[in-house]
Design an enzyme around this catalytic site. Structure first.
Site, PDB file in Angstrom:
ATOM      1  N   GLU A 158      -3.064   3.897  -1.142  1.00 50.04           N
ATOM      2  CA  GLU A 158      -1.984   3.674  -0.647  1.00 50.04           C
ATOM      3  C   GLU A 158      -1.062   3.409  -2.292  1.00 50.04           C
ATOM      4  OE1 GLU A 158       1.634   3.256   1.999  1.00 50.04           O
ATOM      5  OE2 GLU A 158      -0.103   1.788   1.886  1.00 50.04           O
TER       6      GLU A 158
ATOM      7  N   LYS B 243       1.857  11.027   4.496  1.00 53.17           N
ATOM      8  CA  LYS B 243       2.566   9.738   5.677  1.00 53.17           C
ATOM      9  C   LYS B 243       2.857   9.987   6.970  1.00 53.17           C
ATOM     10  CE  LYS B 243       2.096   4.177   6.498  1.00 53.17           C
ATOM     11  NZ  LYS B 243       2.968   3.073   5.526  1.00 53.17           N
TER      12      LYS B 243
ATOM     13  N   CYS C 145      -3.100   3.757   6.012  1.00 48.84           N
ATOM     14  CA  CYS C 145      -2.207   2.405   6.175  1.00 48.84           C
ATOM     15  C   CYS C 145      -2.026   2.541   7.655  1.00 48.84           C
ATOM     16  CB  CYS C 145      -1.053   1.934   5.570  1.00 48.84           C
ATOM     17  SG  CYS C 145      -0.804  -0.041   5.274  1.00 48.84           S
TER      18      CYS C 145
END
Length: 546
Positions: free
Chosen positions: A309, A366, A417
């Site tokens: 990320e 995300k 994440c």
């Protein structure tokens, strides 16, 4: 003489009052201690066996004090103990001076985040206890059914929001992979149900231990302590063995590895401290580390390279000018690069697929953002009080909830994440044809226990979806995991590393992928139905025998 006697009586009275105060505090201490024991089941301690007994004291307190006035505060303390200890890694974000947040406000923000989620956990358990007291009644088996159903229902409700991490299920990952395989049946709530039901049966065995309801006398040639067998303890033992047997059957299934499904993936762990990411020096190091790592892996003959990320903390429009993309054009090896996407005046944390020509062919944004860390909840109210903690000044927005991530090797299950804690993100993508998992994360601002908990979450997602997983992080722990949750390789922590492993694309679908979490609604409906039937029977009995 009379004065001495009065003095002695006064002293005895004070001692009695002190004893009463200690007695009144005892339930709180017991609840807090057992909650802390549950918190020790995850990293850094990893005492996963404690999960199978840590709810017992709470259960006994709730049931035995059902007619009292203080059953809910002890439950509140249990929740604070569990979530406070399990999520203590949140305090690792302090100090945030590298983000421009002064030391004292940084401490205040950190304590607020940790305290808020711990209190939320306390509220969660208090609601569970309240329902148990209100609906549990006098039937132990009904209490076990209701307690299990409500706990699973509350976890489902909590996981539907933005603040979710510490499920009971993740207390078993990665140490007890056999029981984690129950997640293939109906997701993580299957494991949660197993833990709660077992604890409940043990607690009911303790409550009914004196040979009244719940015990049977049996003839035995063994010693005197075995003259009485508690049926709830027998049921708990049978349940534990049965569940582990089912998990072992699922765990023992062979994993097909056809050559045509093979995919050799390389991972680069750049090891760039977050405090440097905003500086020119940090960006220079990021370019250097990820480019050299990519070239090393390309020379080893990998099919693709995965980066963490925000590996290159720049916008999409600037990616094409980087040395890493130039290396992709030269070597012709697919790369998944973490960077920032653009959406109008806002930005997203994204994972981009670069084909062999160095062109972007797909993008995943995300969808689950970290509250306060990546966006400000109720920004109109809190925006002036809480400084944004992200490394860019622009406004960050989440990606769509129904994204698909197509690559030159087929559809992948993408996760960035924090999304590792949300099983539905993975289940939906697997149901839509995702054949392998790409997990890209940056846990550099936390202590080592958090990345290991993160790894444990990814292991659960690999098992639930029956997929191979490649996990790339900035500073650790990067890893490769097979569909049985076995870690094939794991990186060091705060180290620069490259590693290649062969994973396999799969199109199988577990019961959980096909049917979602069917167990929780079944438990809620069956427990509610049982409660209504018993309540109706009791009313009928009272009517017949006034």
């Amino acid at each position: 003489m009379q004065k001495k006697q009065s003095k002695k009586q006064g002293e005895q009275g004070r001692q009695g009052r002190q004893g009463e105060r200690l007695t009144s505090l005892l339930p709180y201490l017991i609840a807090l201690t057992s909650g802390i024991l549950m918190g020790l089941t995850v990293a850094p301690v990893g005492a996963w066996l404690l999960a199978w007994i840590a709810i017992v004291p709470l259960w006994v307190l709730v049931v035995t004090s059902a007619k009292g006035k203080n059953q809910f505060p002890p439950a509140f303390f249990w929740g604070i103990g569990f979530h406070g200890v399990a999520l203590f890694w949140i305090t690792g974000i302090h100090p945030m001076t590298w983000l421009g947040v002064p030391w004292l406000p940084s401490l205040a923000i950190t304590l607020f985040c940790w305290g808020f989620i711990s209190v939320l956990g306390g509220v969660f358990v208090s609601i569970w206890a309240a329902v148990m007291v209100r609906l549990g009644g006098q039937k132990p088996w009904l209490r076990v059914l209701i307690g299990t159903a409500v706990w699973c229902g509350l976890e489902s409700l909590w996981s539907a929001g933005p603040l979710w991490w510490s499920s009971l299920a993740y207390t078993q990952s990665p140490h007890n992979l056999v029981i984690v395989h129950l997640g293939q049946l109906s997701g993580p709530n299957t494991v949660t149900a197993a833990i709660v039901a077992f604890n409940g049966l043990i607690a009911e065995g303790w409550i009914n231990r004196k040979g009244t309801e719940g015990t049977e006398k049996i003839s035995s040639v063994f010693s005197a302590p075995l003259r009485f067998v508690n049926k709830y303890l027998v049921a708990a033992t049978g349940l534990l063995i049965t569940l582990h047997l089912i998990g072992f059957i699922l765990y023992s299934r062979p994993i097909a590895q056809p050559p045509e499904a093979a995919l050799k993936v390389g991972i680069v762990q750049g090891n760039i401290p977050n405090r440097l990411l905003r500086s020119s020096e940090g960006f220079r190091r990021a370019q250097e580390n990820y480019t050299s790592g990519y070239i090393t892996l390309a020379n080893q003959g990998v099919d693709a390279v995965l980066t963490p990320e925000g590996a290159l903390p720049i916008f999409q429009r600037n990616l094409l000018e980087t040395a890493l993309v130039a290396a992709v054009k030269e070597k012709g090896v697919i790369a998944w690069i973490g960077a920032f996407g653009e959406r109008g005046d806002s930005y997203t944390i994204s994972l981009f697929t670069f084909n062999s020509k160095g062109e972007i062919v797909s993008r995943y944004d995300k969808a689950k953002l970290v509250p306060l860390g990546e966006y400000i909840p109720f920004e109109g109210i809190l925006g002036g009080l809480v400084q944004r903690l992200s490394p860019l000044d622009a406004h960050q927005v989440p990606g769509s909830a129904n994204q698909l991530f197509d690559t030159p090797f087929g559809r992948a299950i993408a996760s960035i994440c924090y999304e590792s804690a949300f099983p539905e993100q993975f289940r939906r993508q697997a149901a839509m044809g995702g054949q392998f998992i790409l997990s890209s994360s940056n846990d550099a601002h936390y202590t080592a226990s958090m990345p290991f908990q993160h790894h444990a979450q990814d292991i659960m997602r690999a098992i639930e979806t029956d997929r191979w997983s490649a996990r790339a992080t900035n500073t650790g722990y990067s890893a490769f995991v097979d569909p049985h949750g076995r870690t094939l390789w794991i990186s060091g922590y705060n180290t620069y590393e490259t590693h290649a492993e062969t994973i396999y694309r799969r199109q199988t679908q577990t019961l959980y992928v096909r049917w979602d979490d069917w167990l929780t609604p079944l438990l809620l409906i069956s427990s509610g139905g049982a409660w209504l039937v018993i309540r109706g029977m009791n009313k009928f009995t009272n009517f017949r025998n006034p």
